[in-house]
Design an enzyme around this catalytic site. Sequence first.
Site, mmCIF file in Angstrom:
data_model
loop_
_atom_site.group_PDB
_atom_site.id
_atom_site.type_symbol
_atom_site.label_atom_id
_atom_site.label_comp_id
_atom_site.label_asym_id
_atom_site.label_seq_id
_atom_site.Cartn_x
_atom_site.Cartn_y
_atom_site.Cartn_z
ATOM 1 N N GLY A 1 -2.642 -114.594 -43.503
ATOM 2 C CA GLY A 1 -1.582 -115.582 -43.389
ATOM 3 C C GLY A 1 -1.872 -116.640 -42.335
ATOM 4 N N THR A 2 -2.422 -116.221 -41.214
ATOM 5 C CA THR A 2 -2.697 -117.186 -40.143
ATOM 6 C C THR A 2 -3.651 -118.260 -40.638
ATOM 7 O OG1 THR A 2 -2.380 -115.474 -38.467
ATOM 8 C CG2 THR A 2 -3.613 -117.429 -37.788
ATOM 9 N N ASN B 1 10.238 -113.780 -39.425
ATOM 10 C CA ASN B 1 9.666 -112.457 -39.221
ATOM 11 C C ASN B 1 10.463 -111.585 -38.258
ATOM 12 O OD1 ASN B 1 8.450 -114.739 -37.772
ATOM 13 N ND2 ASN B 1 7.471 -113.182 -36.522
ATOM 14 N N GLN C 1 6.349 -113.487 -44.884
ATOM 15 C CA GLN C 1 7.274 -112.345 -44.837
ATOM 16 C C GLN C 1 8.111 -112.241 -46.110
ATOM 17 O OE1 GLN C 1 7.332 -109.950 -42.721
ATOM 18 N NE2 GLN C 1 6.213 -110.772 -40.956
ATOM 19 N N SER D 1 0.236 -113.422 -47.399
ATOM 20 C CA SER D 1 -0.694 -112.526 -46.695
ATOM 21 C C SER D 1 -0.677 -111.148 -47.341
ATOM 22 C CB SER D 1 -0.265 -112.426 -45.227
ATOM 23 O OG SER D 1 -0.987 -111.414 -44.568
ATOM 24 N N HIS E 1 -1.504 -108.020 -46.225
ATOM 25 C CA HIS E 1 -1.000 -106.802 -45.561
ATOM 26 C C HIS E 1 0.506 -106.821 -45.341
ATOM 27 C CE1 HIS E 1 -0.638 -107.992 -41.110
ATOM 28 N NE2 HIS E 1 -1.080 -109.085 -41.678
ATOM 29 N N THR F 1 -18.325 -116.118 -47.720
ATOM 30 C CA THR F 1 -18.310 -115.190 -48.856
ATOM 31 C C THR F 1 -16.994 -114.426 -48.888
ATOM 32 O OG1 THR F 1 -20.694 -114.945 -48.679
ATOM 33 C CG2 THR F 1 -19.521 -113.222 -49.893
ATOM 34 N N CYS G 1 3.641 -108.738 -34.178
ATOM 35 C CA CYS G 1 2.377 -108.879 -34.908
ATOM 36 C C CYS G 1 1.318 -109.490 -33.997
ATOM 37 C CB CYS G 1 2.551 -109.669 -36.186
ATOM 38 S SG CYS G 1 3.873 -110.807 -36.137
HETATM 39 N N1 PLP Z 1 3.515 -116.105 -40.783
HETATM 40 C C1 PLP Z 1 4.475 -115.206 -40.541
HETATM 41 C C2 PLP Z 1 5.907 -115.569 -40.804
HETATM 42 C C3 PLP Z 1 4.162 -113.936 -40.054
HETATM 43 O O1 PLP Z 1 5.131 -113.053 -39.815
HETATM 44 C C4 PLP Z 1 2.796 -113.621 -39.819
HETATM 45 C C5 PLP Z 1 2.419 -112.317 -39.261
HETATM 46 O O2 PLP Z 1 3.234 -111.567 -38.820
HETATM 47 C C6 PLP Z 1 1.825 -114.592 -40.105
HETATM 48 C C7 PLP Z 1 2.216 -115.832 -40.572
HETATM 49 C C8 PLP Z 1 0.369 -114.301 -39.920
HETATM 50 O O3 PLP Z 1 -0.102 -113.505 -40.972
HETATM 51 P P1 PLP Z 1 -1.448 -112.635 -40.824
HETATM 52 O O4 PLP Z 1 -1.102 -111.453 -39.980
HETATM 53 O O5 PLP Z 1 -1.813 -112.265 -42.226
HETATM 54 O O6 PLP Z 1 -2.467 -113.512 -40.193
#
Ligand code: PLP
Length: 408
Positions: A72-73, A142, A170, A190, A192, A229, A314
Amino acid sequence: MTNRTIYLDANATEPLRPEAREAMLAALDTLGNPASVHGPGRAARRILEDARETIAALFGAKPADVIFTSGGTEADVLAVKALGHERTTIFGATEHDAIRRAPIMGSILPVHGNGVADTAKLETFLEEEERRCLVCIMLANNETGTVNPIDTIVPICRRHGARLHIDAVQAAGRMPVRIDELGANSLAISSHKLGGPAGAGALLLHDVHKFGPPLLRGGGQEGGRRGGTPSVAVIAGFAAAAEAAVAQMDNMKRIAALRDRAEAVAIAAGAQVYGHLLERLPNTTCLRMPGVKAAQQLIALDLENIAVSYGAACSSGKSESSHVLQYMMVRWQEAEEAIRVSLPWNTTEADIDAFCDIYPRVMERLRRTAKPASAPKAEPAQATTPGPTNVPTDVPTDAPLARTGADA
Ligand code: PLP
C-alpha cells in the site's frame, strides 16, 4: 487470561486466508521470470496476468490499468509521484503516513471533529489554487474506521479539473470498493490488509491519460510504470485473498455484529468511542479509557493474550499519540488514552466472549491503580477544543488549510 491469542489487530495486518496460502504454494515452484520469453517465463507470466485480471475485475479496473507494487505504501507514493506530477497535491489531515510522508509539497485538508474530510474547505481550496491539483483522500481511516464522503468529493474534483487518488488500503475487502463506481483516478490497495501475504499491493488507474515519471524505472516492468521483477507467488496469494474477501463480503455483517458487541461492553465499562455514530469499517473501533494510558491498556491486555494496538500501529514500535485524533481536535491527553481494536476476518464468537470478559476486568483494575494525570504536553496547533466522541458529520472546523513541507 485465555490460553490462546485473541488477535484483534487486523488493521495492522490480517491473518492469511487459506485461499492465499494455497495459491502461493502452487505458484512457488514456478521457475521462470515473467519477463522471459521461454516456456518457464511464459508460465510465470500467465500466473501474473491471471492475478492482474482477477484484481482488475474485483476492483473495477481494466487489467492494463493495474500496476503491481510492493504494498500500500508504494502504491500511495507512486500515485503522488506519477499522478501528482506538475500538480499541487492536497491530502486529508488524517491520511496514513504513506501519503503524509510522501516526498511532496502538499497542503493539508482539515477534517471535521469526527474525522470526516471537510468537503467545503476542499471546494474553497480548489477554487483558490491556480495550478491543477491531485487530491489524496482515504476511503476509510485505519484508526477510527471512519468512511469519507467520496460521492461528494468526486464532483468537486471534477468541477476543478483535479485528479483524485483514493487510499482504499483499509477498505478493500471490508466494504465494496470499485474504482469505476467511486469515480476516482487512482486507488491504492494492499495484499496483507485483506488476508493475503505482505509484500504486494496495487495501484489501479481509471481515466489516466498521462502518467508521470515512475518511482522505479528498472527494466520497465508493469508497462514502464514500476520497474523490478514482480514477486509472482506473493501476487498470486494477493489475488486469491482479494477474491475470497470480496466473495465473502457477507462475513463482514457477522464481524460488525461482533465488533458492536465488544464495543457495547467497552462502553458499559466506561470507554468512549471515536467515530461511533458514523459510517465506519465494520471491523474497527477506537476506544478511549479515561485516565488510563494506551500503553498501559495494551500491555495489560497483552498479558491476558489479547492483541490490540495504539492508533496507528502499522508503523512498527510507534507509541506517540495519534495524529488522526489530534486533527479531530481530541485533547492530547485523551488521544493518549485511545486504543484501536480491529477484528480480523476470522474472528469467532469465542474470541469476543473472551474480550468481553477480560476488557472490563482489566480496565477496572487499571483505573483503580491509575496515577493522576500528569500535566499535559503542549497541544498541537489544531487540537484546541475537547475531543468529541459520537459527533454528527456536520461539526464545523475553522482550522485553516495548512501548508506543509517535504516531510509533512
Ligand atoms: N494506507 C493505509 C490507510 C494504511 O492503513 C496502511 C497501513 O496500515 C497503508 C496505507 C500502508 O500499507 P502497506 O502496509 O501495505 O504498505
